[in-house]
Enzyme design. Structure first.
Site: not given
Length: 134
Positions: A94, A110
């Protein structure tokens, strides 16, 4: 693309804050057509666009911006299944604020990217695209 991964290093265990290794695929692509810097919470756009002023108002947020590529592990017992499931751990590729350093592990597990880079990548891949994290 330069990236930032888990502050706690590599690892697959639930709750570890580590970035899971191995073979994955893009399970879902989220955010098509949203503006650069669109803010997400729980994979939903909030209607906000990231700014320094917004960041000052919410210093506790782990900013997920612009686009999300939600990953799913392919390796049972390593990054898929009970206790190690990448998808159930909500591991994404992301966007992050462009002020955040790349090449430095800082995420909660992440893979963070610059906003322009995640948008470019997002436009090149589809659900099912293979992702290998080493």
């Amino acid at each position: 693309y330069p990236v930032s991964t888990g502050l706690n290093g590599p690892g697959e265990s639930d709750g570890s804050g580590c970035t899971p290794r191995g073979e994955h695929y893009v399970r879902a692509s989220i955010g098509a057509g949203l503006p650069v810097g669109a803010v997400f919470r729980a994979r939903r756009p909030t209607g906000e666009t990231y700014s320094v002023d917004l960041a000052r108002l919410h210093p506790e947020r782990d900013w997920i911006l612009s686009r999300i590529l939600w990953l799913c592990g392919r390796e049972w017992g390593k990054n898929r299944g009970p206790g190690v499931d990448t998808f159930r751990r909500f591991i994404y590729i992301h966007g992050t604020p462009d002020s955040e350093p790349m090449g430095v592990p800082l995420s909660h597990g992440c893979v963070r990217m610059r906003n322009a880079d995640i948008i470019d990548l997002f436009d090149r891949v589809r659900p099912g695209t293979a992702v290998s994290i080493r």
